[in-house]
Design an enzyme around this catalytic site. Structure first.
Site, PDB file in Angstrom:
ATOM      1  N   PHE B  39     -65.990  -6.047   1.390  1.00 39.24           N
ATOM      2  CA  PHE B  39     -67.387  -5.938   1.819  1.00 39.24           C
ATOM      3  C   PHE B  39     -68.306  -6.149   0.615  1.00 39.24           C
ATOM      4  O   PHE B  39     -68.214  -5.412  -0.381  1.00 39.24           O
ATOM      5  CB  PHE B  39     -67.628  -4.568   2.459  1.00 39.24           C
ATOM      6  CG  PHE B  39     -66.825  -4.363   3.716  1.00 39.24           C
ATOM      7  CD1 PHE B  39     -67.337  -4.738   4.960  1.00 39.24           C
ATOM      8  CD2 PHE B  39     -65.544  -3.815   3.668  1.00 39.24           C
ATOM      9  CE1 PHE B  39     -66.593  -4.567   6.119  1.00 39.24           C
ATOM     10  CE2 PHE B  39     -64.790  -3.639   4.819  1.00 39.24           C
ATOM     11  CZ  PHE B  39     -65.310  -4.022   6.051  1.00 39.24           C
ATOM     12  N   VAL B  77     -64.933  -1.833  -0.517  1.00 39.65           N
ATOM     13  CA  VAL B  77     -66.377  -1.982  -0.695  1.00 39.65           C
ATOM     14  C   VAL B  77     -66.620  -2.295  -2.167  1.00 39.65           C
ATOM     15  O   VAL B  77     -66.122  -1.590  -3.048  1.00 39.65           O
ATOM     16  CB  VAL B  77     -67.086  -0.667  -0.300  1.00 39.65           C
ATOM     17  CG1 VAL B  77     -68.569  -0.733  -0.615  1.00 39.65           C
ATOM     18  CG2 VAL B  77     -66.866  -0.362   1.181  1.00 39.65           C
ATOM     19  N   CYS B  78     -67.374  -3.335  -2.441  1.00 35.64           N
ATOM     20  CA  CYS B  78     -67.638  -3.730  -3.824  1.00 35.64           C
ATOM     21  C   CYS B  78     -68.453  -2.668  -4.552  1.00 35.64           C
ATOM     22  O   CYS B  78     -69.501  -2.248  -4.077  1.00 35.64           O
ATOM     23  CB  CYS B  78     -68.405  -5.048  -3.869  1.00 35.64           C
ATOM     24  SG  CYS B  78     -69.037  -5.404  -5.513  1.00 35.64           S
ATOM     25  N   VAL B  79     -67.973  -2.253  -5.707  1.00 32.46           N
ATOM     26  CA  VAL B  79     -68.628  -1.153  -6.427  1.00 32.46           C
ATOM     27  C   VAL B  79     -70.041  -1.520  -6.884  1.00 32.46           C
ATOM     28  O   VAL B  79     -70.974  -0.724  -6.712  1.00 32.46           O
ATOM     29  CB  VAL B  79     -67.753  -0.653  -7.607  1.00 32.46           C
ATOM     30  CG1 VAL B  79     -67.519  -1.733  -8.656  1.00 32.46           C
ATOM     31  CG2 VAL B  79     -68.386   0.567  -8.256  1.00 32.46           C
ATOM     32  N   ALA B  82     -72.242  -1.646  -3.941  1.00 35.54           N
ATOM     33  CA  ALA B  82     -72.344  -0.305  -3.369  1.00 35.54           C
ATOM     34  C   ALA B  82     -73.300   0.571  -4.174  1.00 35.54           C
ATOM     35  O   ALA B  82     -74.113   1.313  -3.612  1.00 35.54           O
ATOM     36  CB  ALA B  82     -70.965   0.348  -3.308  1.00 35.54           C
TER      37      ALA B  82
END
Lengths: 135, 130, 102
Positions: B39, B77-79, B82
């Site tokens: 994501f 989820v991409c840090v 995010a």
């Protein structure tokens, strides 16, 4: 099958109006560490990403256009710009950032990373890729 | 066949995550493997458990969580994306001194390298976005 | 190495379909999904372009997205095939790579 893949990052969106251009450049920079064969294509409004003279100081947001100049240091030196997209926008390669890299196979000679290609040439280049990233 | 999936848009503003969900379900039903769903951009908003849609509306976040549990999916989820958008897990909560976290079950936060790895490891990468 | 192209925008809103048709090679497949399904309809200012493209490309349209938008199969250009999500998955398997024109 060889263990390196041909990765193509396609950029079709203008910078600043949305975050796609910047966040996709972040992927290219991170991806460079994975030693795949990387190329980028700038098509449609994507060509505006590498226009010279960007200055976001009055917006108060980050001007990320200097980051494109670092791509050569990351061994990202196949940057294809579609001629038809430039023509449609009244642009030439002189309007774009001067992106260079040093060719280690040619005694570190400084070379242009940007190649302006026709639609037909770009279609053939796209056909040769293994993975296409879009943002 | 092994699939990598990239989702670039949030769950309710754009159809992309619904298309991705339906695509993933159909791929699993056809016996394919989902290597990872990554994501990115506003797509990270698929991973907050605070999402509370009206009862007669699809619960996209729960749909991902349920699918992940049933098929042992790797939802990443991409840090960087995010952090910009306030999606926090326990690790990020601690690192950034936040007063809570909101990651949904089945999701984890990790780096962009996970997307590149999905491109390398998967037979096909399918991108859903705007 | 054939490519599956995905288009999710109406051709009346954005140029993704037009760009895809310009850059797709002969023998490629194109699937129209989400708002892209409007590009599969007959009798509009884009139809002739799409009909012409059918001689070089296989074009598909995602049925569930058509149905959601009230686009009946009878309104679809002849030669465009309607597929469900399973058919979409099959297309991604049959082609070597997927190019999403976002």
């Amino acid at each position: 099958m060889s263990d390196t893949k041909k990765f193509m990052y396609i950029n079709r969106k203008a910078p600043y109006g949305t975050i796609y251009a910047w966040e996709s450049l972040e992927v290219v920079l991170i991806g460079a560490a994975f030693e795949q064969e990387v190329a980028m294509a700038f098509v449609d409004d994507g060509v505006y990403q590498i226009l010279k003279g960007q200055d976001t100081s009055e917006l108060g947001i980050k001007n990320f256009s200097p980051t494109y100049s670092a791509l050569g240091d990351y061994d990202v030196n196949k940057i294809y710009v579609e001629k038809e997209s430039l023509d449609a926008r009244g642009l030439t390669v002189d309007d774009l950032l001067d992106l260079k890299y040093e060719d280690e196979d040619d005694d570190w000679a400084e070379k242009d990373s940007i190649q302006v290609v026709t639609s037909q040439e770009l279609a053939e280049i796209l056909e040769q890729q293994d993975v296409v990233f879009s943002f | 066949m092994k699939f990598g999936i990239q989702v670039n848009e949030g769950p309710y503003n754009h159809e992309a995550s619904v298309t991705a969900l339906n695509f993933v379900r159909a791929a699993l039903e056809a016996g394919h493997e989902i290597f990872r769903v990554f994501f990115y951009h506003d797509g990270v908003n698929n991973g907050t458990r605070y999402t509370t849609p009206p009862q007669d509306d699809i619960h996209i976040v729960n749909s991902w969580s349920e699918l992940a549990e049933k098929h042992n999916l790797d939802l990443v989820v991409c840090v960087a994306a995010a952090q910009r958008r306030g999606i926090v897990d326990e690790g990020e909560q601690e690192r950034n001194g936040k007063d809570g976290n909101n990651i949904a079950p089945g999701f984890r936060i990790s780096g962009l390298g996970q997307l590149i790895e999905a491109g390398i490891q998967s037979d096909r990468l399918v991108v859903f976005g705007d | 190495m054939p490519t599956l192209h995905t288009i999710n925008k109406s051709p009346f809103d954005r140029n993704s379909l037009q760009t895809c048709l310009r850059l797709a090679n002969k023998g490629a497949a194109v699937i129209l999904i989400e708002d892209g399904v409007y590009g599969a309809m007959k009798g509009n200012t884009v139809s002739a372009t799409v009909e012409k493209a059918l001689s070089d490309l296989s074009i598909y349209v995602l049925g569930p997205d058509m149905k959601a938008r009230g686009v009946d199969e009878s309104k679809i250009i002849d030669g465009i095939k309607v597929v469900d999500y399973k058919g979409f998955v099959d297309l991604t398997v049959e082609n070597d790579k997927i190019n999403a024109w976002l």
